[in-house]
Write an enzyme that holds these catalytic residues in place. Structure first.
Site, PDB file in Angstrom:
ATOM      1  CB  CYS A  97      -0.914  -0.013   1.230  1.00  9.24           C
ATOM      2  SG  CYS A  97      -1.767   1.551   1.508  1.00  9.24           S
ATOM      3  CB  CYS A 100       0.113   1.982   4.231  1.00  8.23           C
ATOM      4  SG  CYS A 100      -1.582   1.500   3.907  1.00  8.23           S
ATOM      5  CG  ASP A 493      36.784  21.829 -16.634  1.00  3.05           C
ATOM      6  OD1 ASP A 493      37.262  22.956 -16.807  1.00  3.05           O
ATOM      7  OD2 ASP A 493      37.454  20.842 -16.302  1.00  3.05           O
ATOM      8  CG  ASP A 686      37.873  17.286 -12.615  1.00  4.08           C
ATOM      9  OD1 ASP A 686      37.227  17.807 -11.697  1.00  4.08           O
ATOM     10  OD2 ASP A 686      39.038  17.626 -12.896  1.00  4.08           O
ATOM     11  CG  ASP A 690      35.715  21.402 -12.496  1.00  3.85           C
ATOM     12  OD1 ASP A 690      36.338  22.473 -12.563  1.00  3.85           O
ATOM     13  OD2 ASP A 690      35.901  20.460 -13.278  1.00  3.85           O
TER      14      ASP A 690
END
Length: 790
Positions: A97, A100, A493, A686, A690
């Site tokens: 359910c 639920c 990049d 990478d 970054d």
């Protein structure tokens, strides 16, 4: 100061996307008198404090929070009570359910001793984190109490051993078809058909009514009992209660065949829905079939089969042909081909041999491998991938949050409408039959359960996330899957993302000396440097270098290198170095990084070093444009000439060059200017250098992250291979998943609204109402399963 005299505190700064603000917060907090040390991890937005034990902890925390609020207002600040928490997984076998599950999840998350909780309805696993100093037994008892109150009769298994849990899930998945339920449906159907036959042949009497009541008890007895138990506990408006009231009401007004028919088809619908959900669970489980069940531990000359969790770092394990590699490690002995498709989505086999790193989750194909374990199972690649996918449901999309809120209001509104329709018209309309309007009201009750939405929407997102993972794309939550649908701009990049990040010598141009001599001068000049360009020259030279021959070495920042070698003065660097030393030189025409060489103040030529474009980068850009991405941007630290050449070859729309790592966030902010909320920006990097840009973007994608912990931490989406072409695949999966989600929303609500209108007008019957409930839910679930396919 010893750690014993310090109080450790952790604060999560939800919504922190400004790298500069993070630095300011960290600096200000570090300067507080009572703080021994502070560290703000911008990637996971966690501020870790070491408070001097003799301090007023409450006052110090107030000062810290004031600093956070004054520096970056509006953050979602969460103070973790203690860094260490007790993690427990609870499997709820038999939970079918969805509504639920939502109720259980909400109630458990509100318990005082719970730090974090997530109920994954798909694999029936409730993951909880208990605060360290809480009474674990007491908390778990409360959790079990909530489960039993909400959905009695579940087979609850508590375990913190993931392997056992995995086996339990598989076992449960195989037994989704309950034979007792099937037998009840068959017997109830036979009795019901016999009652219909009696009525159709003109023998409608008390016997046929008795048959209908018997059929009703067989088919709907369990539903009635659940409804009564829930009413006693004060729980109303669940599906059992609504179906019981609707069908008992129909019996009360003499609609015996219809009442039994509705209950029968409700149960058949629930049964079929359970089968469909079970099938989807098994399909998702198959997508995630990367968890190893055991490890072959080498103890002396013996092999001991144990759980991967029991293996320690430094232990030696053996992997036979056909077995999964259970833990990350390094190959000590053997050479074999391995299948990495479960991690990367790539079917091409890879070769591993002595000295190579190997990851958990790959399959050893054809030879025995001996491996030294480098990471515990909890830190291994396979464990991190499974954790990411299984807990992706904790980061809900806006659509899911909307449906959760909507369902809380939808059911009570429809139930109240049902009551008003049943009571008011017979009072105010002359000659109106109470039984007629009661019937119309009962139709409203049948349609009032939002299960089609509550079940199919999370299932759609989870199926999409599961399918993406099979393709080597890890998406950390349905919020990111939803955001990928609206991508307007992709920012790359360059190095290591669109290019291989492997620098190679592509041109040697000597002046007045041989190529070999120019290379020798360059190699000795670069011998003491760790720069990638220096390494590429040394690799190309490929001869032994006697460092004793280098009499002096000077590295001139931003210019190059100056050395004395064999009583000769060598300069190796860029154009600025040549100009600085007043050396007449000829400028290189080739595109790439150029190292100019001068010996004893005489120009002797140049060497060109280039970074190769990845094989699929050009095709990746084409695919992104073909699926509707408006702008593709490239960020790089290269000079304008190199950057423009690569940008032209790739076909990107815009390039920003000569950037320092800190400039990338600034450029991303520029890109955001003028964009609306619906125009999302992806940044692809990478995952290590970054991190701030990955965090700032709407969706940060880490490339080539196979085995990279930093990348998995930093990004919202992780590509397990080094292929930019998979970005388009991720967007396509997101678009398809979101289409399915909205198909289900429009279909489910559309059918329900139509049936409600027709029911109120006296046109629709309970047959249409039952279709609008379980029929729609079943169709929505089957539709959601399409997210797992191409």
């Amino acid at each position: 100061m010893s750690s014993a005299s310090l109080i450790k505190k952790e604060i999560i700064l939800g919504g922190l996307n400004c790298a500069h603000c993070a630095e300011v917060i960290n600096e200000k907090v570090s300067k507080l008198e009572d703080i021994e040390s502070a560290n703000l991890n911008f990637i996971n937005k966690k501020l870790t404090l070491n408070i001097i034990d003799s301090s007023d902890e409450e006052l110090v925390m107030k000062k810290v929070i004031d600093i956070i609020n004054s520096t970056e207002p509006g953050l979602d600040i969460e103070v973790l009570e203690n860094a260490a928490m007790i993690k427990r997984d609870i499997i709820l076998n038999g939970l079918n359910c969805a509504h639920c599950a939502e109720v259980i999840s909400e109630k458990v998350s509100k318990l005082d001793g719970i730090q974090l909780s997530n109920l994954n309805f798909i694999n029936k696993k409730l993951s909880i984190q208990i605060k360290k100093f809480e009474n674990e037994k007491e908390i778990i008892e409360k959790v079990i109490g909530i489960i039993n109150d909400t959905e009695p009769g579940l087979d609850i298994q508590i375990n913190n051993e993931n392997t056992k849990i995995n086996k339990d899930i598989k076992k449960e998945a195989k037994s989704d078809i309950d034979k007792k339920d099937l037998a009840k449906l068959i017997i109830g159907s036979i009795v019901y058909i016999f009652g219909i036959y009696q009525t159709a042949t003109g023998f409608e009497n008390q016997f046929s009514d008795l048959l209908f009541i018997v059929a009703y008890i067989i088919v709907g007895g369990e539903v009635l009992l659940k409804a009564i138990k829930n009413i006693i506990k004060g729980r109303m408006f669940d599906e059992n209660f609504l179906m019981s009231v609707a069908t008992v009401g129909a019996l009360a007004i003499g609609e015996f065949p219809e009442a039994v028919g509705v209950m029968l088809f409700y149960q058949i619908g629930e049964f079929l829905q359970g089968m469909a959900v079970g099938k989807s669970r098994k399909s998702i489980s198959a997508l995630m079939e990367i968890r190893p069940d055991y490890a072959n531990l080498k103890v002396g000359s013996q092999i001991k089969i144990i759980s991967p969790e029991e293996v320690s770092v430094g232990d030696v394990i053996v992997v036979k042909p056909g077995e999964k590699v259970p833990l990350d490690g390094v190959v000590l002995d053997g050479m074999s081909m391995v299948d990495t498709s479960a991690l990367t989505g790539e079917s091409v086999l890879r070769e591993v041999s002595k000295g190579d790193a190997i990851l958990s989750g790959v399959i050893n194909k054809n030879a025995l491998l001996t491996i030294k374990v480098s990471k515990e199972f909890s830190e291994s690649t396979v464990a991190k991938i499974l954790d990411l996918v299984e807990n992706a449901s904790s980061k809900k999309s806006k659509t899911e949050n909307f449906i959760t809120k909507f369902s809380k209001y939808y059911t009570p509104i429809v139930v109240i409408s049902a009551l008003l329709i049943a009571v008011i018209p017979p009072i105010i309309i002359p000659d109106a039959l109470f039984s007629d309007w009661l019937y119309r009201g009962l139709i409203f009750l049948v349609v009032s359960c939002p299960c089609a939405l509550v079940l199919s929407i999370p299932l759609s997102f989870f199926s999409g996330i599961g399918f993406a993972s099979k393709n080597g794309i890890l998406i950390k939550g349905s919020n990111y899957l939803e955001a990928l649908r609206s991508v307007d701009t992709v920012v790359f990049d360059k190095t290591g993302t669109l290019t291989k990040g492997v620098f190679k010598v592509t041109k040697v141009n000597p002046v007045g000396i041989s190529e070999d001599k120019l290379l020798e001068y360059a190699a000795f000049a670069e011998a003491n440097s760790n720069h990638p360009i220096a390494k590429s020259i040394l690799s190309y030279y490929d001869e032994k270098i006697d460092l004793d021959k280098i009499a002096s070495y000077e590295e001139i920042a931003a210019y190059g290198i100056k050395i004395s070698y064999n009583n000769e003065h060598i300069l190796a660097g860029n154009e600025k170095l040549m100009k600085k030393e007043n050396i007449f030189y000829s400028q290189a025409k080739e595109v790439g990084t150029v190292v100019y060489i001068a010996v004893n103040q005489v120009y002797r030529g140049y060497i060109v070093i280039s970074d190769e474009i990845k094989d699929d980068s050009i095709e990746a850009i084409k695919q992104l444009k073909s699926i509707g991405i408006k702008e593709i941007v490239m960020l790089t630290g290269d000079n304008d000439k190199v950057a423009s050449s690569i940008a032209k070859e790739l076909g990107v729309d815009k390039v920003y060059s000569n950037l320092l790592p800190g400039d990338k966030v600034e450029k991303l902010e520029e890109i955001y200017k003028g964009k609306s909320e619906k125009e999302k920006v992806i940044f692809v990097g990478d995952g290590i250098n970054d991190a701030p840009v990955l965090a700032r973007a709407d969706v940060g994608i880490a490339m080539g992250a196979l085995g990279s912990d930093a990348a998995i931490e930093a990004a919202d989406v992780v590509l397990m291979t080094d292929e930019p072409i998979k970005i388009a695949k991720a967007i396509q999966i997101a678009s398809k998943t979101n289409k399915i989600v909205w198909q289900n929303i429009v279909f489910a609500l559309g059918v329900k609204i139509i049936v409600l209108i027709l029911g109120a007008g006296g046109i629709a019957t309970m047959w249409e109402a039952i279709f609008a409930d379980v029929g729609v839910a079943l169709i929505a679930v089957l539709n959601a399963m399409r997210a797992m396919k191409e």
